[in-house]
Scaffold this motif. Structure first.
Motif, PDB file in Angstrom:
ATOM      1  N   ASP A   1       0.812  -1.220   0.000  1.00 56.05           N
ATOM      2  CA  ASP A   1       0.000   0.000   0.000  1.00 56.05           C
ATOM      3  C   ASP A   1       0.847   1.272   0.000  1.00 56.05           C
ATOM      4  O   ASP A   1       1.614   1.521   0.927  1.00 56.05           O
ATOM      5  CB  ASP A   1      -0.929  -0.023   1.219  1.00 56.05           C
TER       6      ASP A   1
ATOM      7  N   SER B   1      -0.974   4.171  -1.118  1.00 60.10           N
ATOM      8  CA  SER B   1      -2.058   5.104  -1.461  1.00 60.10           C
ATOM      9  C   SER B   1      -1.919   6.430  -0.723  1.00 60.10           C
ATOM     10  O   SER B   1      -2.282   7.480  -1.264  1.00 60.10           O
ATOM     11  CB  SER B   1      -3.414   4.464  -1.150  1.00 60.10           C
ATOM     12  N   ASP B   2      -1.376   6.402   0.503  1.00 55.92           N
ATOM     13  CA  ASP B   2      -1.225   7.651   1.244  1.00 55.92           C
ATOM     14  C   ASP B   2      -0.219   8.585   0.586  1.00 55.92           C
ATOM     15  O   ASP B   2      -0.356   9.811   0.653  1.00 55.92           O
ATOM     16  CB  ASP B   2      -0.806   7.368   2.690  1.00 55.92           C
TER      17      ASP B   2
ATOM     18  N   SER C   1      -2.049  10.438  -2.176  1.00 60.54           N
ATOM     19  CA  SER C   1      -3.247  11.182  -1.812  1.00 60.54           C
ATOM     20  C   SER C   1      -3.103  12.639  -2.217  1.00 60.54           C
ATOM     21  O   SER C   1      -2.016  13.116  -2.564  1.00 60.54           O
ATOM     22  CB  SER C   1      -3.493  11.083  -0.306  1.00 60.54           C
TER      23      SER C   1
ATOM     24  N   SER D   1      -0.428  14.519  -0.398  1.00 60.47           N
ATOM     25  CA  SER D   1       0.960  14.039  -0.471  1.00 60.47           C
ATOM     26  C   SER D   1       1.524  13.965  -1.880  1.00 60.47           C
ATOM     27  O   SER D   1       2.739  13.893  -2.053  1.00 60.47           O
ATOM     28  CB  SER D   1       1.068  12.648   0.177  1.00 60.47           C
TER      29      SER D   1
ATOM     30  N   ARG E   1       4.270   0.052   6.891  1.00 58.78           N
ATOM     31  CA  ARG E   1       3.580  -0.065   5.606  1.00 58.78           C
ATOM     32  C   ARG E   1       3.509  -1.513   5.128  1.00 58.78           C
ATOM     33  O   ARG E   1       2.528  -1.931   4.497  1.00 58.78           O
ATOM     34  CB  ARG E   1       4.322   0.798   4.588  1.00 58.78           C
TER      35      ARG E   1
ATOM     36  N   ARG F   1       0.209  -3.450   6.278  1.00 60.61           N
ATOM     37  CA  ARG F   1      -1.103  -2.799   6.271  1.00 60.61           C
ATOM     38  C   ARG F   1      -2.210  -3.732   5.792  1.00 60.61           C
ATOM     39  O   ARG F   1      -3.361  -3.574   6.168  1.00 60.61           O
ATOM     40  CB  ARG F   1      -1.073  -1.561   5.380  1.00 60.61           C
TER      41      ARG F   1
ATOM     42  N   ARG G   1      -9.867   4.975   5.531  1.00 62.31           N
ATOM     43  CA  ARG G   1      -9.765   6.317   4.937  1.00 62.31           C
ATOM     44  C   ARG G   1      -8.941   7.241   5.822  1.00 62.31           C
ATOM     45  O   ARG G   1      -8.151   8.060   5.325  1.00 62.31           O
ATOM     46  CB  ARG G   1     -11.163   6.909   4.720  1.00 62.31           C
TER      47      ARG G   1
ATOM     48  N   GLN H   1      -5.285   6.575   5.309  1.00 58.21           N
ATOM     49  CA  GLN H   1      -4.823   7.066   4.011  1.00 58.21           C
ATOM     50  C   GLN H   1      -4.592   8.573   4.050  1.00 58.21           C
ATOM     51  O   GLN H   1      -3.628   9.089   3.484  1.00 58.21           O
ATOM     52  CB  GLN H   1      -5.836   6.713   2.925  1.00 58.21           C
ATOM     53  N   GLU H   2      -5.487   9.294   4.734  1.00 62.26           N
ATOM     54  CA  GLU H   2      -5.388  10.755   4.794  1.00 62.26           C
ATOM     55  C   GLU H   2      -4.450  11.228   5.901  1.00 62.26           C
ATOM     56  O   GLU H   2      -3.829  12.280   5.797  1.00 62.26           O
ATOM     57  CB  GLU H   2      -6.783  11.346   5.011  1.00 62.26           C
ATOM     58  N   HIS H   3      -4.361  10.440   6.998  1.00 64.82           N
ATOM     59  CA  HIS H   3      -3.535  10.831   8.151  1.00 64.82           C
ATOM     60  C   HIS H   3      -2.683   9.648   8.601  1.00 64.82           C
ATOM     61  O   HIS H   3      -2.946   9.047   9.644  1.00 64.82           O
ATOM     62  CB  HIS H   3      -4.416  11.304   9.307  1.00 64.82           C
ATOM     63  N   PRO H   4      -1.653   9.269   7.820  1.00 58.79           N
ATOM     64  CA  PRO H   4      -0.824   8.119   8.222  1.00 58.79           C
ATOM     65  C   PRO H   4      -0.144   8.315   9.569  1.00 58.79           C
ATOM     66  O   PRO H   4       0.212   7.353  10.239  1.00 58.79           O
ATOM     67  CB  PRO H   4       0.205   8.007   7.086  1.00 58.79           C
TER      68      PRO H   4
END
Length: 581
Positions: A117, A119-120, A123, A126, A289, A292, A523, A526-529
């Motif tokens: 993963d 994806s973050d 985003s 990022s 990571r 995940r 979600r 993804q937005e706030h790792p």
């Protein structure tokens, strides 16, 4: 001989692999300092940190190192891990003992995730920080992170453009098309990734403890902090330690040489609850990571290939490549020999002036390490001699390691089975009569039973799976004769409790709320790792979507006594934490 530090070895391999297997590209200019877009051209002399950047580049030394390694390790991860695997095997085979923090290496595995993963990183918040490379000839700019979607895009650009960007043209792969059709989120937000894990045995107060030390020499491709300092440079290496996890034979017939890493700790790893199939990887750091997939309600998993099997299945086709890896191994081995402590046993070899001394045993004699390095010699008192002889590292061989440092596929499975506990072995000892087999075999081929067993073996069986009627029917069949003899008794208890609770009138409502919480948490990550703490606890920011979802779910549970009962029962059974307690 004291074990050599496995992390130092991995760092040396990471550094030397960059020199032996360079990428023939060079930055012509930095187009944008904010979003870091590099114009790249071919470089016939090969690539290193100094040659990679133009003379007028204003980036700091540390930032140059971060971007250099991100570029160098974003493509070809499999090849670099293959180099590390081959070097580790050659070192083990030559008698070098490997270790970490006072423990000894007892197994080495190559791990990979097809859906790693990232994806973050892609985003909205990022994506501007992702390194991009630009080809001025075609005015093409591409991000360096090689997602499955990006690999299809590079394939479409063609070999000439990829060569100018210093990027290897990805091979055609039917799996990418399957991901695009069936798992579009993974197609655009994951990459295939490989790394090495070594199992370390360490004695603590008379008790043997087992941990996995993970070595990712391509870690800098996705984490700017994944750099370690060697004597001369910052090099790409990410390391982290986890408990030892269960390995089981891969159920995919196309990969009989691989094992699946399950979301459960082994019994011998020393953690409370180890070996209990109801104890998931709650100890696994969710901020890592690499794992995940075990926390995102994902169907993907981490695959493991035994070291010897991986090396055998990934041979080097060119003699020059074999020589380069031999050179890396030799340089690391020679450095270790120069650091051998006094009294270490060695075997003399390759002495041309006195061939009669070859293959005699000896011990390292007293001298300062500084003198050894300066003179590139090590004093050895050879058997039958009265005075020590100053020998080059190339004239010293190490005795065969007394303990095994990597295992075969069958040895891993056998050792894993031996740590599963008495109940597991009682189940394995079961011998069914011909009449019993005649009753059991046809039912095992029922699609519902096949599905249920597959989900259980994958480590993905949770209470939410009961919303799938076929899975539920399969579990129902496994709970009654004759199939109830197939599963261990502990699993039967767990699934019988789960099955009974799934028949509660509010069970489906509870499953919907659990899935809502899981989707919201995914979600959020993804937005706030950075919402994940080092102990795996997720901090929900006030006012966030996840905060609103959580508040809504708690309100619904508390307002419905029947729904509250389901969640209280789930917590009693250890199947889910009641958010409304």
């Amino acid at each position: 001989m004291a074990p050599s530090n496995i992390i130092e070895i991995a760092a040396a391999v990471s550094e030397k692999a960059c020199i032996a297997f360079p990428s023939y590209a060079r930055v012509s200019r930095v187009l944008d300092n904010d979003t870091i877009t590099l114009e790249v051209g071919t470089e016939p002399l090969g690539l290193n940190i100094e040659r990679f950047w133009p003379e007028d580049c204003s980036l700091s030394t540390e930032r140059k190192a971060q971007l250099f390694w991100q570029y160098h390790r974003s493509v070809g991860c499999h090849e670099f891990v293959a180099i590390l695997a081959k070097v580790l095997k050659e070192l083990c085979d030559s008698g070098v003992k490997l270790g970490h923090d006072g423990g000894e290496v007892v197994d080495i595995l190559v791990l990979n995730s097809v859906e790693f993963d990232v994806s973050d990183l892609l985003s909205v918040k990022s994506k501007d920080a992702v390194l991009k490379v630009h080809d001025p000839m075609t005015n093409t700019t591409v991000p360096i992170i090689s997602t499955h979607e990006q690999m299809d895009h590079l394939t479409g650009l063609g070999e000439a453009v990829c060569a100018r960007l210093g990027i290897q043209l990805p091979p055609l792969n039917d799996d990418r098309e399957s991901l695009k059709l069936h798992r579009p989120q993974s197609y655009v937000g994951t990459v295939p990734h490989w790394w090495v894990a070594v199992v370390v045995e360490k004695e603590n107060g008379g008790i043997k403890e087992y941990r996995m030390v993970h070595l990712d020499i391509c870690g800098a491709a996705y984490d700017a902090s994944a750099l370690v300092k060697t004597a001369d440079n910052l090099v790409s290496l990410q390391t982290f330690i986890t408990p030892e996890y269960q390995l089981m034979r891969c159920i995919d017939k196309a990969n009989p040489h691989k094992l699946e890493m399950k979301a459960f700790t082994t019994q011998r790893c020393g953690f409370k609850g180890c070996g209990n199939m109801n104890t998931p990887v709650v100890l696994q750091p969710k901020s890592i990571r690499h794992f995940r997939c075990y926390h995102n309600n994902d169907t993907s998993t981490v695959m493991a290939t035994p070291l010897a099997t991986f090396v055998e299945r990934n041979p080097l086709s060119h003699i020059d490549d074999r020589n380069k890896i031999g050179g890396i191994t030799s340089s690391i081995r020679q450095k270790m020999i120069l650091q051998l402590p006094v009294g270490s046993e060695v075997i003399v070899c390759n002495i041309k002036s006195k061939p009669e001394l070859n293959w005699r045993s000896g011990v390292v004699h007293k001298s300062s390490s500084r003198d050894r390095v300066a003179k590139d010699r090590i004093p050895v008192l050879i058997q039958g001699q009265n005075t020590p002889v100053q020998l080059k590292p190339t004239c010293i061989s190490l005795p065969e390691a007394k303990s095994q440092q990597y295992q075969t596929l069958e040895e891993i499975l056998r050792n894993h089975n031996s740590s599963m506990g008495d109940e597991y072995h009682e189940e394995k000892k079961k011998v069914f009569s011909r009449k019993e087999r005649a009753k059991i075999t046809p039912k095992l081929h029922d699609p519902a039973v096949v599905k249920a067993i597959s989900v259980i073996q994958s480590g993905q069986a949770t209470f939410t799976c009961f919303e799938d009627e076929e899975f539920k029917r399969g579990i129902e069949m496994l709970l009654i004769p004759p199939l109830d003899a197939v599963l261990p008794k502990s699993l039967l208890v767990i699934f019988r409790n789960g099955y009974d609770l799934s028949n509660h009138p509010k069970a489906n409502d509870a499953i919907k709320l659990i899935n809502m919480m899981k989707a919201g948490k995914q979600r959020l990550l993804q937005e706030h790792p950075d919402a994940v703490l080092g102990n795996g606890v997720v901090v929900v920011p006030p006012g966030s979507d996840m905060d609103r979802i959580q508040t809504s779910v708690v309100r619904k549970i508390r307002s419905d006594e029947s729904l509250l009962f389901v969640f209280q029962r789930l917590e009693e059974l250890g199947l889910y934490v009641n958010p409304a307690r």
